[in-house]
Write an enzyme that holds these catalytic residues in place. Structure first.
Site, PDB file in Angstrom:
ATOM      1  N   LYS A  52       0.829  -1.207   0.000  1.00 50.59           N
ATOM      2  CA  LYS A  52       0.000   0.000   0.000  1.00 50.59           C
ATOM      3  C   LYS A  52       0.868   1.264   0.000  1.00 50.59           C
ATOM      4  O   LYS A  52       0.603   2.224  -0.729  1.00 50.59           O
ATOM      5  CB  LYS A  52      -0.960  -0.021   1.202  1.00 50.59           C
ATOM      6  CG  LYS A  52      -2.010  -1.123   1.061  1.00 50.59           C
ATOM      7  CD  LYS A  52      -2.828  -1.390   2.308  1.00 50.59           C
ATOM      8  CE  LYS A  52      -3.652  -2.664   2.087  1.00 50.59           C
ATOM      9  NZ  LYS A  52      -4.588  -2.955   3.183  1.00 50.59           N
ATOM     10  N   GLN A  96      -5.064  -1.893   9.223  1.00 50.29           N
ATOM     11  CA  GLN A  96      -4.854  -3.217   8.634  1.00 50.29           C
ATOM     12  C   GLN A  96      -5.477  -4.296   9.508  1.00 50.29           C
ATOM     13  O   GLN A  96      -5.193  -4.364  10.701  1.00 50.29           O
ATOM     14  CB  GLN A  96      -3.340  -3.456   8.459  1.00 50.29           C
ATOM     15  CG  GLN A  96      -2.991  -4.715   7.695  1.00 50.29           C
ATOM     16  CD  GLN A  96      -3.445  -4.676   6.244  1.00 50.29           C
ATOM     17  OE1 GLN A  96      -3.337  -3.650   5.566  1.00 50.29           O
ATOM     18  NE2 GLN A  96      -3.969  -5.783   5.757  1.00 50.29           N
ATOM     19  N   ASP A 119     -11.353   1.994   3.115  1.00 54.03           N
ATOM     20  CA  ASP A 119     -11.671   0.561   2.993  1.00 54.03           C
ATOM     21  C   ASP A 119     -13.179   0.347   2.795  1.00 54.03           C
ATOM     22  O   ASP A 119     -13.599  -0.754   2.444  1.00 54.03           O
ATOM     23  CB  ASP A 119     -11.218  -0.210   4.244  1.00 54.03           C
ATOM     24  CG  ASP A 119      -9.782  -0.730   4.144  1.00 54.03           C
ATOM     25  OD1 ASP A 119      -9.316  -0.950   3.007  1.00 54.03           O
ATOM     26  OD2 ASP A 119      -9.147  -0.934   5.199  1.00 54.03           O
TER      27      ASP A 119
END
Ligand code: BQF
Length: 283
Positions: A52, A96, A119
């Protein structure tokens, strides 16, 4: 024999377009910023976070990593998220997953400002997706849809089968296929006649989390097969949820692992971060 859809190539094209957009924002004095939180030292999570950060660098975003020790308390993690919610140079925030088990994932997701939730896991974003009126799409399902489009595959009227019902992949995947007028079936661990249902699919998305779970007898001749799985096989090699060698000869299109859906997940995260930066700047 199937045409292999290269997620690696499609993702590179998506990133190139985002880079161009980012250069245009740069002329207005705007640089998209992504905050990535990682708690503990899970090796897979470390790889994903590095992917990322690298993608951010490539497209011209600023990324900030917040690496917290495994012993971090819920209060400390929430305090960090609240601080990032109020940080004007940060447009996107992600934590995460999975988190160490003493931490409450739901509370963490709920704490992220929905306008920075790249997300798309926050309930308000999940609800918007359900209605079809959304700012962000969840990265993996969005990546699968991009791959379908890139191959010129029409979803409307097709029998679509999603194996797996997670909040992160299976459920939103089914919703996106439905939005494009697919006839969608979701299969899971309690499904009866799984083999027969899968074998009737024109478009089959495997998000089970089991190495080489989808065998040739579960796939219709000419089906489109999208493999979301990231597993290790008996030799420790990366493999998907689909037995590629068995299934590829029967499919019309198939995505490989690695180099299929995975790189698209990262590219869609960049797309969401760009969108978040535009939202924060009222563009
Ligand atoms: C590739 C993920 C399970 C649980 C949490 C490229 C990635 C993977 C593979 C990647 C994933 C999987 C990510 C490849 C991010 C996808 O070349 O095949 C990129 O970095 N992913 C994640 O952040 O969390 C996960 C899978």
């Amino acid at each position: 024999m199937a045409t292999i859809i290269s997620g690696k190539e499609v993702a590179a094209k998506v990133r190139a377009e985002i880079k161009k957009d980012c250069e245009a924002l740069d002329e207005m004095g705007i640089t998209p910023g992504l905050a990535v939180i990682i708690v503990g030292d899970d090796p897979a999570s470390r790889v994903y976070v590095n992917n990322k950060k690298k993608a951010c660098e490539e497209v011209g975003f600023v990324s900030e990593e917040y690496a917290l020790p495994a012993e971090t308390t819920q209060e400390e993690l929430l305090a960090l998220i609240h601080r990032l919610n109020g940080k004007p140079d940060i447009d996107g925030i992600l934590c995460q997953l999975p988190l160490p088990k003493h931490l409450d994932e739901k509370a963490v997701i709920n704490a992220i400002d929905p306008t920075k939730d790249v997300d798309a896991f926050h309930p308000s974003n999940v609800g918007k997706i359900m209605i079809g009126d959304y700012d962000f799409l969840p990265c993996t399902p969005a990546g699968v849809m991009e791959l379908i489009h890139s191959a010129g595959i029409e979803v409307s009227g097709k029998n679509c089968v999603v194996i797996g019902r997670s909040n992160i992949v299976g459920k939103p995947m089914a919703m996106l296929l439905l939005h494009e007028n697919g006839t969608v079936t979701i299969c899971h661990s309690r499904t009866k006649n799984l083999k027969e249902i899968c074998a009737a699919a024109d478009i089959l998305v495997a998000a089970v989390g089991k190495p080489k779970f989808v065998k040739a007898d579960m796939v219709k001749e000419g089906a489109v097969v999208l493999d979301v799985g990231i597993n290790r096989d008996e030799n420790g090699k990366l493999c998907g949820d689909v037995d590629f060698d068995e299934v590829a000869p029967k499919a019309s299109f198939i995505t490989p692992v690695p180099g299929g859906v995975g790189p698209m997940t990262i590219a869609m995260l960049m797309k969401n971060t760009l969108k978040a930066a535009k939202l924060q700047n009222n563009l």
